[in-house]
Scaffold this active site. Sequence first.
Site, PDB file in Angstrom:
ATOM      1  N   ASP A 181       9.363   2.592 -10.570  1.00  0.00           N
ATOM      2  CA  ASP A 181       8.403   1.479 -10.528  1.00  0.00           C
ATOM      3  C   ASP A 181       9.130   0.147 -10.728  1.00  0.00           C
ATOM      4  O   ASP A 181       8.653  -0.719 -11.447  1.00  0.00           O
ATOM      5  CB  ASP A 181       7.333   1.677 -11.598  1.00  0.00           C
ATOM      6  N   GLY A 219      -0.095 -10.311 -22.443  1.00  0.00           N
ATOM      7  CA  GLY A 219      -0.283  -9.450 -21.288  1.00  0.00           C
ATOM      8  C   GLY A 219      -1.451  -8.511 -21.477  1.00  0.00           C
ATOM      9  O   GLY A 219      -1.786  -8.143 -22.601  1.00  0.00           O
ATOM     10  N   LYS A 220      -2.099  -8.153 -20.374  1.00  0.00           N
ATOM     11  CA  LYS A 220      -3.193  -7.185 -20.394  1.00  0.00           C
ATOM     12  C   LYS A 220      -2.942  -6.142 -19.330  1.00  0.00           C
ATOM     13  O   LYS A 220      -2.316  -6.414 -18.301  1.00  0.00           O
ATOM     14  CB  LYS A 220      -4.534  -7.878 -20.123  1.00  0.00           C
ATOM     15  N   GLY A 221      -3.435  -4.952 -19.588  1.00  0.00           N
ATOM     16  CA  GLY A 221      -3.274  -3.874 -18.628  1.00  0.00           C
ATOM     17  C   GLY A 221      -4.473  -2.963 -18.613  1.00  0.00           C
ATOM     18  O   GLY A 221      -5.457  -3.192 -19.324  1.00  0.00           O
ATOM     19  N   ALA A 222      -4.370  -1.928 -17.787  1.00  0.00           N
ATOM     20  CA  ALA A 222      -5.492  -1.004 -17.650  1.00  0.00           C
ATOM     21  C   ALA A 222      -5.676  -0.140 -18.875  1.00  0.00           C
ATOM     22  O   ALA A 222      -6.747   0.429 -19.080  1.00  0.00           O
ATOM     23  CB  ALA A 222      -5.273  -0.126 -16.421  1.00  0.00           C
ATOM     24  N   PHE A 223      -4.641  -0.022 -19.724  1.00  0.00           N
ATOM     25  CA  PHE A 223      -4.710   0.896 -20.856  1.00  0.00           C
ATOM     26  C   PHE A 223      -4.517   0.208 -22.199  1.00  0.00           C
ATOM     27  O   PHE A 223      -4.543   0.859 -23.237  1.00  0.00           O
ATOM     28  CB  PHE A 223      -3.653   1.991 -20.691  1.00  0.00           C
TER      29      PHE A 223
END
Length: 465
Positions: free
Chosen positions: A209, A93-97
């Site tokens: 969320d 997984g990849k994210g903004a942070f």
Amino acid sequence: MFERNPDQFSKLTLQRAAAAKLKLENFYQLNVSHAVERNQRRVELENKLATERGSEERKNRQLQNLGRKESTFLRLRRTRLVLDDFHTVKVIGKGAFGEVRLVQKKDTGKIYAMKTLLKSEMFKKDQLAHVKAERDVLAGSDSPWVVSLYYSFQDVHYLYLIMEFLPGGDLMTMLIKYDVFSEDITRFYMAECVLAIEAIHKLGFIHRDIKPDNILIDKDGHIKLSDFGLSTGLHQTHDSNYYRNLLEKSPSTEPPRNSMIHLTISNRQTWRKSRRLLAYSTVGTPDYIAPEIFIHQGYGQECDWWSLGAIMFECLVGWPPFCSETPTETYRKILAWPETLYFPDEVHLSHEAEDLIRRLLTSAEQRLGRGGADEIKAHPFFDGVDWDSIREFNAPFIPKLSSITDTSYFPTEDLESVPDAPAITAANAAATQALQNGDDLAKENLPFIGYTYSRCTYKYIMKFH
């Protein structure tokens, strides 16, 4: 430098003093609590031995054995993890942070999911409350409905969360694969979500969320909630002013449309995959967020039940109830929900299913669940659900796994289209060097004091030693 700028010297001195004070308080509190626990275990054993028959020699041996176990426990608890203690199997997984990796602990061979967060990005995007909230919720929960946190630690650049790996992927992956669910299957997943949300609320938190991406599937096909970064504090994209500014900047002067952006059975999979990529970005998706979060009037735990209604709608219809071509249009439609909530004519739902959705996707004052999860459990849609034993039943879909490192239920192929996770740039390195030289050192480290955690209970350690 400080002779020219005495104010800067004074500010830095105060920051360092605050950091030192917080470190000392954290150290003292931990050690006092650990000493109390050790004393309690000794008293319990002494009381037990006092009621048993046996020689004094045998009783002394048991007390000595306890002392050896306590020494082992203290040694293991003092062990500090570093990144090199883990071998990366794959990025999942990849994210903004940061990113999420499948990792293996080198000394035990155990498999975990490692979430990495770049400190500089957390500061830059005002995410300190986000990461602290997630760590606190995970560390404070022993619920079977919440992803387990085993360790958290940090180095100069990154924060690390070592969590259990749930190989079944998430509910969004299930929806992409199966398109829509029957009402029976939807009932199973929504019932488990009710219990999971209830568990979070009993801990005193609001998730805020809940969406298919954050509903993970374990090896037996049951669900667990993850991603608690928005459960306390305010995230930038969940700030009321942020949404209000977006709405004010929207060029559209027309009222929100009732159309489902021309979604059909043939193109809803394309929409879902696009939505999946959006989830990896800093923008995120507002499709499941309650209207009261968008406005500056306060909200409570009932906002999570709105999200449940939106997810239930998507499971049965094929897309969220307010999805639109742009996030701004989605915000507008959610705020105007009495006019924009629409059930397509071609989708036939039971009266009970539609009634539950409508009683969840309504104003906070009228929403089912406002008085607690029991209100939702009592709805006719859930007739026949065994709430106490649901995890003991076979799930509708059980992952077929080839190994303990099987990632076939994760959309890793989509990651090729996602920008790489934030990395240590030249600017980061320069900032780190400045930290090491003493510039703003206390300011940078103050929010992360006490972040380190180990699910290292006495019972758990003694089970294996």
